[in-house]
Design an enzyme around this catalytic site. Structure first.
Site, PDB file in Angstrom:
ATOM      1  N   ASN A   1       6.117  -3.847  -7.317  1.00  0.00           N
ATOM      2  CA  ASN A   1       6.371  -3.674  -5.738  1.00  0.00           C
ATOM      3  C   ASN A   1       5.853  -4.530  -4.875  1.00  0.00           C
ATOM      4  O   ASN A   1       6.461  -5.010  -3.756  1.00  0.00           O
ATOM      5  CB  ASN A   1       6.149  -2.266  -5.410  1.00  0.00           C
ATOM      6  CG  ASN A   1       4.479  -1.781  -5.486  1.00  0.00           C
ATOM      7  OD1 ASN A   1       3.781  -2.437  -6.106  1.00  0.00           O
ATOM      8  ND2 ASN A   1       4.298  -0.545  -5.242  1.00  0.00           N
TER       9      ASN A   1
ATOM     10  N   GLU B   1      -5.805   1.637  -9.871  1.00  0.00           N
ATOM     11  CA  GLU B   1      -5.158   1.861  -8.723  1.00  0.00           C
ATOM     12  C   GLU B   1      -3.766   2.616  -9.060  1.00  0.00           C
ATOM     13  O   GLU B   1      -2.859   2.008  -9.421  1.00  0.00           O
ATOM     14  CB  GLU B   1      -4.941   0.797  -7.732  1.00  0.00           C
ATOM     15  CG  GLU B   1      -4.356   1.232  -6.467  1.00  0.00           C
ATOM     16  CD  GLU B   1      -3.962   0.289  -5.625  1.00  0.00           C
ATOM     17  OE1 GLU B   1      -3.783   0.598  -4.312  1.00  0.00           O
ATOM     18  OE2 GLU B   1      -3.712  -1.002  -5.886  1.00  0.00           O
TER      19      GLU B   1
ATOM     20  N   CYS C   1       2.804   3.127  -3.449  1.00  0.00           N
ATOM     21  CA  CYS C   1       1.778   4.107  -3.933  1.00  0.00           C
ATOM     22  C   CYS C   1       1.282   4.748  -2.546  1.00  0.00           C
ATOM     23  O   CYS C   1       0.557   5.924  -2.419  1.00  0.00           O
ATOM     24  CB  CYS C   1       0.567   3.802  -4.776  1.00  0.00           C
ATOM     25  SG  CYS C   1      -0.378   2.554  -4.316  1.00  0.00           S
TER      26      CYS C   1
END
Length: 255
Positions: free
Chosen positions: A65, A163, A197
């Protein structure tokens, strides 16, 4: 342009990502000569001190992303303190990471210091996560894959920085500036077509303003523009056909 074409995100968002990647390198370039040890008092006639040393080979498994800026975020500090780096870009979006390697060649970074390994996660990613010569692993991605990476790293007691996915809430109280809050709420869930996220995927609104605030959200949602990345729309295309099918399945489930 590579980041926009590879990820589908609007060009102006891709430009910000590349700028952010450059800022990481600028910041950690300034850190290079400021990584110091410590002297620890343990009483008379005892000298005790720490000395910082490079880890060695570091692995960086990067998502699709925001591939460029996320790669730079961990690679820049790794290189700054004397490590080598192996980047495994996502199979859907490897182009900007490969371009980063080209740039590093142009500025005479020694051969072997920065390495790119393309491929699927279950092959290239797993090989990196389980390799005994890797001294540290950085992974950004899904919770399930993060668990798999941590399990593989545990076999060699390799430290891991993860993460993983989030479920971030926006919280709006009645004394908020409602137009500005609505703008932020919509932007937080539509940024990168929601494929991040940190997307604001939950909205908690004080009951007294809920009806009018929902109307503000609906109005802004209806006004969103959709198009190819180079047109700088609010929403660009999703990253892949599989991602499109996943989103469509969620829409059908919700209906």
């Amino acid at each position: 342009m590579l980041e926009m074409l590879d990820t589908g995100k609007p060009l102006n968002v891709a430009e910000k990502d590349i700028e952010l990647g450059a800022r990481y390198f600028e910041y950690y370039a300034g850190v290079v000569d400021k990584v110091l040890g410590e002297t620890i008092p343990l009483g008379e006639n005892i000298v005790d001190f720490t000395r910082r040393e490079p880890i060695g080979v570091t692995a960086h498994i990067v998502p699709w992303n925001a591939p460029f800026q996320i790669a730079c975020r961990s690679v820049a500090p790794a290189l700054a303190v004397g490590n080598t780096a192996v980047i495994k870009p996502a199979e859907d979006t490897p182009l900007s990471t490969l371009k980063l390697a080209e740039i590093c060649e142009q500025v005479d970074l020694p051969n072997g210091v920065l390495n790119i390994v393309t491929g699927y996660g279950e092959e290239a990613g797993a090989a990196l996560a389980s390799h005994p010569d890797v001294g540290h692993i950085t992974f950004t991605g899904s919770v399930s894959t993060g668990i798999a990476v941590m399990k593989m790293a545990a076999e060699n007691v390799t430290p891991v920085t993860l993460e993983l996915g989030g479920k971030s809430p926006n919280i709006v109280f009645e004394d908020a500036h409602l137009d500005h809050a609505a703008h932020v709420v919509v932007q937080s869930i539509t940024f990168c077509s929601g494929q991040v996220c940190i997307a604001g995927s939950r909205l908690l609104v004080e009951r007294s303003i809920a009806p009018q605030f929902i109307e503000r959200i609906k109005k802004r949602m209806k006004a969103l523009t959709i198009g190819p990345g180079e047109a700088n729309p609010d929403l660009g295309p999703l990253v892949s056909r599989s991602q499109l099918e996943r989103v469509e399945a969620y829409v059908q489930y919700a209906q």
